[in-house]
Design an enzyme around this catalytic site. Sequence first.
Site, PDB file in Angstrom:
ATOM      1  N   ARG A   1       0.971  -1.096  -0.080  1.00 39.90           N
ATOM      2  CA  ARG A   1       0.012   0.054  -0.017  1.00 39.90           C
ATOM      3  C   ARG A   1       0.929   1.345  -0.094  1.00 39.90           C
ATOM      4  NH1 ARG A   1       2.365   1.656   3.870  1.00 39.90           N
ATOM      5  NH2 ARG A   1       1.092   3.459   3.850  1.00 39.90           N
TER       6      ARG A   1
ATOM      7  N   ARG B   1      -7.321  -0.018  -6.491  1.00 42.88           N
ATOM      8  CA  ARG B   1      -7.939   1.213  -5.573  1.00 42.88           C
ATOM      9  C   ARG B   1      -7.869   2.242  -6.420  1.00 42.88           C
ATOM     10  NH1 ARG B   1      -4.411   1.202  -0.280  1.00 42.88           N
ATOM     11  NH2 ARG B   1      -6.261   2.111   0.402  1.00 42.88           N
TER      12      ARG B   1
ATOM     13  N   ASP C   1      -2.171  10.779  -1.648  1.00 38.86           N
ATOM     14  CA  ASP C   1      -2.688   9.686  -2.823  1.00 38.86           C
ATOM     15  C   ASP C   1      -2.832  10.384  -4.028  1.00 38.86           C
ATOM     16  OD1 ASP C   1      -2.904   8.194  -0.360  1.00 38.86           O
ATOM     17  OD2 ASP C   1      -3.213   6.687  -1.771  1.00 38.86           O
TER      18      ASP C   1
ATOM     19  N   ASN D   1      -5.307  12.473   1.298  1.00 40.45           N
ATOM     20  CA  ASN D   1      -4.483  11.434   1.858  1.00 40.45           C
ATOM     21  C   ASN D   1      -5.273  10.485   2.852  1.00 40.45           C
ATOM     22  OD1 ASN D   1      -1.805  10.462   2.314  1.00 40.45           O
ATOM     23  ND2 ASN D   1      -1.812  11.565   4.163  1.00 40.45           N
TER      24      ASN D   1
HETATM   25  O1  MRU Z   1      -4.364   2.989   2.311  1.00 38.07           O
HETATM   26  P1  MRU Z   1      -2.827   3.449   2.196  1.00 38.07           P
HETATM   27  O2  MRU Z   1      -2.342   2.747   3.459  1.00 38.07           O
HETATM   28  O3  MRU Z   1      -2.563   2.807   1.039  1.00 38.07           O
HETATM   29  O4  MRU Z   1      -2.605   4.963   2.341  1.00 38.07           O
HETATM   30  C1  MRU Z   1      -1.549   5.646   2.293  1.00 38.07           C
HETATM   31  C2  MRU Z   1      -1.273   7.059   2.334  1.00 38.07           C
HETATM   32  O5  MRU Z   1      -2.602   7.476   2.574  1.00 38.07           O
HETATM   33  C3  MRU Z   1      -0.143   7.548   2.121  1.00 38.07           C
HETATM   34  O6  MRU Z   1      -0.131   8.692   3.069  1.00 38.07           O
HETATM   35  C4  MRU Z   1       0.050   8.019   0.907  1.00 38.07           C
HETATM   36  O7  MRU Z   1      -0.108   7.156   0.107  1.00 38.07           O
HETATM   37  C5  MRU Z   1       1.200   8.801   0.727  1.00 38.07           C
HETATM   38  S1  MRU Z   1       2.475   7.450   0.673  1.00 38.07           S
HETATM   39  C6  MRU Z   1       3.990   7.852   0.332  1.00 38.07           C
END
Ligand code: MRU
Length: 371
Positions: A54, A97, A251, A261
């Site tokens: 992730r 996703r 994201d 995010n």
């Molecule tokens: O649901 P996730 O764990 O994939 O979410 C990750 C985040 O929200 C991070 O902060 C984002 O992807 C930035 S990672 C460098």
Amino acid sequence: MHKLKDSVRAFRWVSKPKKKLFVLDQLLLPNKEKWIPCVNHKQVAACIKDMNVRGAPAIGCVAAYGLALAAVEKKFNSPDALLAYVVQAKETLAKTRPTAVNLFWALERMMGFLALALAQAGSGKDSVQKIQKNLEDEAVRIFDEDLAANFHMGKLGAALFPNNAVILTHCNTGSLATSGWGTALGVIRTAYQLGKIKKVLVDETRPYLQGARLTAWELSKDGIPYELITDNMAAHIMKTEKVDAAIVGSDRISAQGDVANKIGTYGVAVLCKHHGIPFYAAAPTSTIDLKMKRGEDIPIEERSVREVTHIKNFSIAPAGAVARHPAFDVTPRELVTAVITEKGVARPPSLETIAQLFRPAAQKQAALSSI
Ligand code: MRU
């Protein structure tokens, strides 16, 4: 100056004798380090969807390798047969996703490259092999560029922190969420190397606990001082103690600088505004979606409510509890002090300062300022 081990990686590509992607199973961290071998794109898609891997940049890199695997997982008699298969593999990977734009960015980049390779290729078996090799090379390039971007962003971001800084971060944005080093956590790492960090406040990040399980694990591996707090402690600590800045990853960043995010980020930004604390977002330019002007239009992933009502298999709510699980939120640009990218710092983020990052002159300036 501190020297860091930088030993953590979320995935590893093996080219020979058989192409394989090994994914570190983040669902088992920090208690167990188990690698999942993927030999086809469907296994890669499952790892992204189930969150074994992730973090937006890591998802992009892994999806690119997924397409490189799709290109070799069957025998193809012609470049057209390969194309047809890779197109449907792309669809499968794209459905995993919805919020992390790096996923779509990497898939589009790979497909663009495939189109170019096809235009240049002939029709025989040799051409198929050449295209397969080209796709693998492009996936490796995406990985290498992401790693380089993180080191660069680290330098640009660390310059914004004061000495002896106490920095709050949310979610996990380190080596586990990227090709390595990290975005927001990469900035913290670089600042720590430069002797600027007193301690990091790590939000546990309900409900998936990326902060408690992953960020605290990465920081302890590197010996960076941190304190783990539950998300609802941040307001009290900001009011009663010195917090110099908050920094998060992203994201997807809209063209005007709104930051999507991990759920809870918006709350941190509101708290920073109230307490007069700078709030930074660090992300590679592959996280900026120039096609999406407003943050309100960014699709927000809704995940299973079981991740809210349960921790692992243990229920923390009454049976049948009605719950919600939006996995991300959007912080409006007015609350963001600056967006830090490998191509420069957009401060404050706006249509103009974000567009500036994509102009060649700005890129040269950013390169010079990190030397
Ligand atoms: O649901 P996730 O764990 O994939 O979410 C990750 C985040 O929200 C991070 O902060 C984002 O992807 C930035 S990672 C460098």
